[in-house]
Structure formats: C-alpha cells, structure tokens
Scaffold this motif. Structure first.
Motif, PDB file in Angstrom:
ATOM      1  N   GLU A  99       0.910  -1.217   0.087  1.00 31.10           N
ATOM      2  CA  GLU A  99      -0.170   0.020   0.038  1.00 31.10           C
ATOM      3  C   GLU A  99       0.807   1.248   0.122  1.00 31.10           C
ATOM      4  O   GLU A  99       0.473   2.380  -0.594  1.00 31.10           O
ATOM      5  N   LYS A 102       1.959   1.876  -3.379  1.00 27.39           N
ATOM      6  CA  LYS A 102       0.830   2.363  -4.232  1.00 27.39           C
ATOM      7  C   LYS A 102       0.523   3.588  -4.035  1.00 27.39           C
ATOM      8  O   LYS A 102       0.043   4.242  -4.980  1.00 27.39           O
ATOM      9  N   THR A 103       0.447   4.077  -2.745  1.00 19.16           N
ATOM     10  CA  THR A 103       0.166   5.700  -2.583  1.00 19.16           C
ATOM     11  C   THR A 103       1.453   6.495  -3.088  1.00 19.16           C
ATOM     12  O   THR A 103       0.817   7.434  -3.788  1.00 19.16           O
ATOM     13  N   GLN A 106       1.145   5.222  -7.389  1.00 20.27           N
ATOM     14  CA  GLN A 106      -0.279   4.880  -7.869  1.00 20.27           C
ATOM     15  C   GLN A 106      -0.397   3.913  -9.143  1.00 20.27           C
ATOM     16  O   GLN A 106      -1.426   2.978  -8.923  1.00 20.27           O
TER      17      GLN A 106
END
Length: 138
Positions: A99, A102-103, A106
């Motif tokens: 995560e 991904k943050t 993206q």
C-alpha cells in the motif's frame, strides 16, 4: 544460481523487510533504508523513483551492497550489481502487495516508478556468537 543459497536469502529477507542499501556517490558511500520487495526467478527486487539520487548513483555505478540484522543478531550482507527494469507485470506485483508503494506511485504506468534487481551476487552471514562467517553465492 545456487537454489540453496536463494532459499537462505529469501528466508532471511521476507517481502517488506527493511534493509540498508549502500551505493557510491562521487567516490563516497551513501546508505539509506529500502524495502525488499520480493524474489522472482532468482532475482531480488527493489523499487525506486527515477528522480532520486539513488537511481542516478546506480545508473552510474550499478554496484550495490545491502544488509539487515535479525532480532537474533544474525547479519546478512548481499553484494552484486543491479539491473533496472520497467516491466509492467512486476510493477503491478509490487503495487498489489504494498500500500505504501501504491500510495506513492499509484499505477504501473507511472514513468518515474522503476524497479531494480540483483540476479547474482555474494552473501556474507555473520553472527555475534563467535561462529565463523558463512559465505554464499547466487
């Protein structure tokens, strides 16, 4: 590649393990924490941004060393030369399992997001118990 060596490495470095990576910048060492992402086909993967100093350092000199110490004070030091890749499937694998990454990036299409890996190198395993160091290659 020695499969036994890779097994020992991946048992020590689980995905998400924080390691300290050393590079060279104008002849001086630079060390920073990194997350180990995963092993695939005998390759140890990490990711970074093409805008970071570490990316520029590794494109100039792909030699790298990283190290981590277990709670039992076993230290594993891995040395080798990195290769960069922008393989979309590998980027997707990281994004789907992390995560934080991904943050930051993206999507796998983000042109700044890149991966690097070691596909061969040397390993030194040390303990604080006085046992002799152990050496592996992969």
């Amino acid at each position: 590649m020695n499969p036994d060596s890779m097994t020992q490495i991946t048992e020590f470095f689980k995905p998400g393990t924080t390691v300290n990576i050393a590079t060279i910048d104008d002849g001086l060492p630079r060390v920073r924490p990194f997350q180990f992402q995963f092993e695939s086909d005998g390759k140890l993967f990490f990711c970074t941004a093409k805008t970071k100093d570490v990316y520029n350092q590794l494109t100039k000199n792909p030699a790298i060393e990283f190290v981590a110490t277990s709670p039992e004070y076993v230290t594993m030091r891995v040395s080798g030369k990195v290769t960069f890749t922008d393989d979309k499937n590998l980027k997707e694998k990281i994004l789907s399992g992390n995560e934080l990454i991904k943050t930051i990036y993206q999507t796998s299409d983000n042109p700044v997001f890149t991966l690097f890996y070691l596909d061969h190198g040397s390993v030194k395993i040390s303990t604080m118990t006085g046992e002799p160091d152990k050496y592996l290659t992969f």
